[in-house]
Design an enzyme around this catalytic site. Structure first.
Site, mmCIF file in Angstrom:
data_model
loop_
_atom_site.group_PDB
_atom_site.id
_atom_site.type_symbol
_atom_site.label_atom_id
_atom_site.label_comp_id
_atom_site.label_asym_id
_atom_site.label_seq_id
_atom_site.Cartn_x
_atom_site.Cartn_y
_atom_site.Cartn_z
ATOM 1 C CB CYS A 81 1.519 -3.485 5.365
ATOM 2 S SG CYS A 81 -0.069 -4.159 5.893
ATOM 3 C CG HIS A 93 -0.287 0.081 2.547
ATOM 4 N ND1 HIS A 93 0.208 1.252 3.075
ATOM 5 C CD2 HIS A 93 -0.061 -0.880 3.480
ATOM 6 C CE1 HIS A 93 0.709 1.018 4.273
ATOM 7 N NE2 HIS A 93 0.568 -0.261 4.540
#
Length: 275
Positions: free
Chosen positions: A183, A167
């Site tokens: 992440c 992301h």
């Protein structure tokens, strides 16, 4: 950044360059300008103050890299804070610096696939993250809507790995460092470009390989990054193992003094080690 894959017999892409620091620049500014990660730029320029470098100082831009042995889909090497994407049916590789999970929130080493993509994603805040912030006196909502307060930025790529995404970010700093809750974080321009090109179902391989060995014009090349586990190369064992595995039974004269120097410095710079 997009590069043509090297010709047979070579494992290298890109070239290193040197620039001069201008007034007011930090290594974080330079890293963003030249599509590098913060830690890799600091490691390549040991001895240079990353926040107040003297104007006129020479900065090495370590763009050259040895490609991973696996060259299909997306490959993320945690130790070098870098993502490689090999678009199918092309002779190209696209590479971006990434931020990864900080200590205690490690990004897992695994193989998975792209399972979906979201533009302007909502962030469903994990309970573990809410608890962490609550201990620090901050209360997070269960959901964060798209916008400037959303740490996922404008694009999110889902993986077949529950709780983990590729992301963007709402904070410029952190690319090329251990900064996330596990992440893989990219600069907003990079995640937007990757989002547009990456098909669902693409294989994603996450590895942790601080030592990389490859060939270039008949010479053996070595690239050593600091290990995430703060491992010290007090012996040549990890580096030697990687070299021996790569050359197998090839007759080649290795400069072991240079190998030892590279292993100790861990600057992430590609250097020739065969005579």
């Amino acid at each position: 950044m997009s590069y043509s894959l090297p010709q047979a017999g070579s494992d290298l892409i890109a070239e290193d360059h040197t620039i001069s620091v201008t007034e007011g620049q930090t290594l974080a500014d330079i890293a963003e300008q030249y599509s590098l990660g913060f830690n890799e730029l600091v490691a390549a320029n040991s001895g240079l103050d990353p926040w107040i470098p003297k104007p006129g100082s020479q900065v090495t831009l370590p763009a050259q890299t040895i490609l991973p042995e696996h060259r299909s889909g997306v490959v993320i090497n945690l130790a070098e804070y870098r993502l490689y994407y090999f678009p199918p049916m092309t002779n190209k590789v696209i590479t971006y610096p990434v931020g990864i999970g900080r200590i205690g929130w490690d990004t897992p080493v695994t193989k998975t696939r792209v399972t979906g993509k979201n533009k302007d994603p909502w962030w469903r805040v994990p309970q573990s993250v809410r608890q962490e912030h609550r201990k620090q006196g901050r209360e997070l909502p269960e959901m964060v809507r798209p916008g400037k307060d959303n740490p996922l930025g404008g694009y999110a790529i889902n993986l077949g790995l529950p709780g983990y995404l590729l992301h963007g970010t709402n904070k410029g700093f952190g690319i090329g460092t251990r900064v996330s809750h596990g992440c893989i974080r990219l600069r907003n321009t990079d995640i937007e470009a990757l989002y547009q090109q990456l098909p669902e179902g693409t294989e994603v391989s996450i590895m942790n390989q601080p030592v990389k060995v490859g060939w270039h014009q008949g010479k053996l090349m070595l690239e050593v990054h600091p290990a995430l586990e703060k491992q010290e190369f007090n012996s040549l064992t990890p580096v030697t193992a990687a070299i021996v595995k790569h050359i197998q039974n090839t007759e080649i004269d290795i400069d072991w003094d240079k190998v030892l120097s590279i292993a100790r410095k861990q600057q992430g710079i590609v250097q020739q080690i065969s005579k």
